[in-house]
Design a protein around this motif. Structure first.
Motif, PDB file in Angstrom:
ATOM      1  N   THR A   1      -6.841  -4.032  -3.409  1.00 57.39           N
ATOM      2  CA  THR A   1      -6.905  -2.611  -3.097  1.00 57.39           C
ATOM      3  C   THR A   1      -5.826  -1.854  -3.848  1.00 57.39           C
ATOM      4  O   THR A   1      -6.075  -0.790  -4.425  1.00 57.39           O
ATOM      5  CB  THR A   1      -6.755  -2.379  -1.583  1.00 57.39           C
ATOM      6  OG1 THR A   1      -7.778  -3.084  -0.897  1.00 57.39           O
ATOM      7  CG2 THR A   1      -6.839  -0.909  -1.242  1.00 57.39           C
TER       8      THR A   1
ATOM      9  N   LEU B   1      -3.987   1.937   6.842  1.00 56.16           N
ATOM     10  CA  LEU B   1      -5.273   1.351   6.443  1.00 56.16           C
ATOM     11  C   LEU B   1      -6.389   2.387   6.463  1.00 56.16           C
ATOM     12  O   LEU B   1      -7.228   2.430   5.561  1.00 56.16           O
ATOM     13  CB  LEU B   1      -5.616   0.157   7.339  1.00 56.16           C
ATOM     14  CG  LEU B   1      -4.745  -1.078   7.084  1.00 56.16           C
ATOM     15  CD1 LEU B   1      -4.882  -2.096   8.208  1.00 56.16           C
ATOM     16  CD2 LEU B   1      -5.105  -1.714   5.745  1.00 56.16           C
ATOM     17  N   ASN B   2      -6.388   3.252   7.482  1.00 54.49           N
ATOM     18  CA  ASN B   2      -7.403   4.307   7.540  1.00 54.49           C
ATOM     19  C   ASN B   2      -7.234   5.304   6.411  1.00 54.49           C
ATOM     20  O   ASN B   2      -8.198   5.731   5.781  1.00 54.49           O
ATOM     21  CB  ASN B   2      -7.327   5.042   8.894  1.00 54.49           C
ATOM     22  CG  ASN B   2      -7.943   4.227  10.007  1.00 54.49           C
ATOM     23  OD1 ASN B   2      -8.976   3.595   9.807  1.00 54.49           O
ATOM     24  ND2 ASN B   2      -7.332   4.233  11.168  1.00 54.49           N
TER      25      ASN B   2
ATOM     26  N   LEU C   1       0.828  -1.206   0.000  1.00 53.33           N
ATOM     27  CA  LEU C   1       0.000   0.000   0.000  1.00 53.33           C
ATOM     28  C   LEU C   1       0.865   1.259   0.000  1.00 53.33           C
ATOM     29  O   LEU C   1       0.441   2.307  -0.497  1.00 53.33           O
ATOM     30  CB  LEU C   1      -0.927   0.022   1.218  1.00 53.33           C
ATOM     31  CG  LEU C   1      -2.182  -0.827   1.176  1.00 53.33           C
ATOM     32  CD1 LEU C   1      -2.931  -0.702   2.490  1.00 53.33           C
ATOM     33  CD2 LEU C   1      -3.084  -0.410   0.021  1.00 53.33           C
TER      34      LEU C   1
ATOM     35  N   LEU D   1     -12.038  -2.087   4.110  1.00 52.94           N
ATOM     36  CA  LEU D   1     -11.512  -1.732   2.781  1.00 52.94           C
ATOM     37  C   LEU D   1     -12.211  -2.529   1.698  1.00 52.94           C
ATOM     38  O   LEU D   1     -12.481  -2.020   0.611  1.00 52.94           O
ATOM     39  CB  LEU D   1     -10.009  -1.991   2.710  1.00 52.94           C
ATOM     40  CG  LEU D   1      -9.065  -0.879   3.166  1.00 52.94           C
ATOM     41  CD1 LEU D   1      -7.630  -1.316   2.961  1.00 52.94           C
ATOM     42  CD2 LEU D   1      -9.332   0.405   2.409  1.00 52.94           C
TER      43      LEU D   1
ATOM     44  N   THR E   1      -5.815   4.815   3.569  1.00 56.83           N
ATOM     45  CA  THR E   1      -6.137   4.193   2.273  1.00 56.83           C
ATOM     46  C   THR E   1      -7.623   4.311   1.983  1.00 56.83           C
ATOM     47  O   THR E   1      -8.027   4.644   0.867  1.00 56.83           O
ATOM     48  CB  THR E   1      -5.712   2.709   2.271  1.00 56.83           C
ATOM     49  OG1 THR E   1      -4.312   2.624   2.508  1.00 56.83           O
ATOM     50  CG2 THR E   1      -6.054   2.040   0.947  1.00 56.83           C
ATOM     51  N   ALA E   2      -8.450   4.031   2.987  1.00 58.41           N
ATOM     52  CA  ALA E   2      -9.901   4.092   2.794  1.00 58.41           C
ATOM     53  C   ALA E   2     -10.330   5.494   2.382  1.00 58.41           C
ATOM     54  O   ALA E   2     -11.078   5.671   1.412  1.00 58.41           O
ATOM     55  CB  ALA E   2     -10.611   3.668   4.082  1.00 58.41           C
TER      56      ALA E   2
ATOM     57  N   ILE F   1      -9.141   6.402  -1.191  1.00 55.75           N
ATOM     58  CA  ILE F   1      -9.962   5.771  -2.236  1.00 55.75           C
ATOM     59  C   ILE F   1     -11.259   6.552  -2.432  1.00 55.75           C
ATOM     60  O   ILE F   1     -11.663   6.852  -3.561  1.00 55.75           O
ATOM     61  CB  ILE F   1     -10.269   4.296  -1.896  1.00 55.75           C
ATOM     62  CG1 ILE F   1      -9.016   3.446  -2.055  1.00 55.75           C
ATOM     63  CG2 ILE F   1     -11.382   3.756  -2.799  1.00 55.75           C
ATOM     64  CD1 ILE F   1      -9.213   1.985  -1.659  1.00 55.75           C
ATOM     65  N   GLU F   2     -11.910   6.903  -1.320  1.00 56.77           N
ATOM     66  CA  GLU F   2     -13.173   7.647  -1.432  1.00 56.77           C
ATOM     67  C   GLU F   2     -12.969   8.957  -2.174  1.00 56.77           C
ATOM     68  O   GLU F   2     -13.787   9.353  -3.010  1.00 56.77           O
ATOM     69  CB  GLU F   2     -13.743   7.907  -0.042  1.00 56.77           C
ATOM     70  CG  GLU F   2     -14.340   6.653   0.583  1.00 56.77           C
ATOM     71  CD  GLU F   2     -14.727   6.853   2.041  1.00 56.77           C
ATOM     72  OE1 GLU F   2     -15.246   5.892   2.631  1.00 56.77           O
ATOM     73  OE2 GLU F   2     -14.502   7.951   2.571  1.00 56.77           O
TER      74      GLU F   2
ATOM     75  N   LEU G   1     -15.049  -1.065  -0.025  1.00 53.36           N
ATOM     76  CA  LEU G   1     -14.825   0.023  -0.971  1.00 53.36           C
ATOM     77  C   LEU G   1     -14.453  -0.466  -2.355  1.00 53.36           C
ATOM     78  O   LEU G   1     -14.460   0.299  -3.312  1.00 53.36           O
ATOM     79  CB  LEU G   1     -13.706   0.945  -0.459  1.00 53.36           C
ATOM     80  CG  LEU G   1     -13.980   1.702   0.836  1.00 53.36           C
ATOM     81  CD1 LEU G   1     -12.740   2.471   1.257  1.00 53.36           C
ATOM     82  CD2 LEU G   1     -15.147   2.657   0.664  1.00 53.36           C
TER      83      LEU G   1
ATOM     84  N   LEU H   1      -9.906  -3.845   9.835  1.00 53.46           N
ATOM     85  CA  LEU H   1      -9.767  -2.677   8.963  1.00 53.46           C
ATOM     86  C   LEU H   1      -9.762  -3.105   7.498  1.00 53.46           C
ATOM     87  O   LEU H   1     -10.294  -2.400   6.633  1.00 53.46           O
ATOM     88  CB  LEU H   1      -8.485  -1.911   9.301  1.00 53.46           C
ATOM     89  CG  LEU H   1      -8.512  -1.137  10.630  1.00 53.46           C
ATOM     90  CD1 LEU H   1      -7.126  -0.637  10.998  1.00 53.46           C
ATOM     91  CD2 LEU H   1      -9.473   0.048  10.524  1.00 53.46           C
ATOM     92  N   VAL H   2      -9.172  -4.244   7.215  1.00 55.52           N
ATOM     93  CA  VAL H   2      -9.109  -4.724   5.838  1.00 55.52           C
ATOM     94  C   VAL H   2     -10.498  -5.077   5.322  1.00 55.52           C
ATOM     95  O   VAL H   2     -10.830  -4.833   4.154  1.00 55.52           O
ATOM     96  CB  VAL H   2      -8.151  -5.927   5.709  1.00 55.52           C
ATOM     97  CG1 VAL H   2      -8.332  -6.629   4.378  1.00 55.52           C
ATOM     98  CG2 VAL H   2      -6.704  -5.478   5.859  1.00 55.52           C
TER      99      VAL H   2
END
Lengths: 140, 91
Positions: free
Chosen positions: B52, A108-109, A92, B28, A111-112, A115-116, B31, B24-25
């Motif tokens: 991802t 991870l946070n 990532l 994801l 990344t979310a 993406i949005e 999404l 958390l994954v």
């Protein structure tokens, strides 16, 4: 301007359109060289990421990383690379701005959210293209 | 911040657990585009993270492609844009 209650997509649209306006204003009249076309392409793409970063502001690590890159225009300071290789997390780092400096939870946070924001930006760009091609006179 | 990061290399309190990562994954996974994401399937975290990365790369390519098309559009457009801004922002 960075009111977090004002929907992200509207902020994005507003900034991106302003950036496009500036690019348009600075454009030399046609015909243009291939190099000039490439420059415009890069300018629009830069405007896309700049709009994303400035719309989100310093609230996210990924947007801070992009803003830093925009301001400094040099390589971001290399902090120790995220060494967490569980589940391939380190991959990532290559695709999320500033990822290499984040701990795994943040990564991870971030990344979310990234993406949005990317999805919203892509939607806006499509909508601009769509509404420009469907109107009788192309206006921007 | 940096001390927290170096502590996380040892089993410190800030090091994320495998379970927390899986949590958390799975968020994801929500999404990811529907085509590759049958939510009834429990995918491995590794698989989701791989997808991802691929998804983000494809979004980057989309931005790139759309940027090119928009830059060509700018060439042919006149500068009146009030209607366009209005329609985009008023949605």
């Amino acid at each position: 301007m960075k009111n977090p209650n004002y929907p992200l997509k509207k902020r994005l649209a507003s900034r991106f359109l302003k950036a496009l306006e500036k690019i348009k204003y600075n454009m030399s009249p046609s015909p243009v060289s291939i190099e000039e076309k490439r420059r415009r392409h890069r300018a629009v793409r830069g405007a896309a990421y700049a709009s994303m970063a400035s719309s989100v502001g310093p609230r996210r690590a990924w947007s801070r990383a992009l803003l830093r890159k925009m301001r400094e225009r040099k390589r971001a300071r290399r902090n120790p690379r995220n060494a967490d290789t569980r589940f391939g997390l380190n991959q990532l780092c290559d695709v999320v701005p500033g990822g290499e400096a984040m701990d795994s939870r943040s990564l991870l946070n971030e990344t979310a959210h990234y993406i949005e924001c990317l999805v919203a930006q892509v939607q806006i760009m499509r909508e601009i293209l769509h509404s420009s091609s469907s109107s009788s006179s192309t206006t921007l | 911040m940096s001390s927290r990061r170096s502590r996380s290399r040892h089993a410190g309190s800030s090091r994320i657990t495998d379970d927390q990562i899986n949590d958390l994954v799975s968020k994801l996974q929500q999404l990811l585009p529907e085509m590759h994401n049958r939510r009834s399937d429990k995918k491995s975290a590794t698989k989701v993270l791989q997808e991802t990365c691929n998804y983000i790369r494809s979004l980057h390519r989309e931005v790139d492609d759309l940027s090119e098309r928009l830059s060509e559009l700018l060439e042919n457009a006149d500068t009146t844009q009030a209607d366009l801004i209005r329609s985009l922002i008023m949605q």
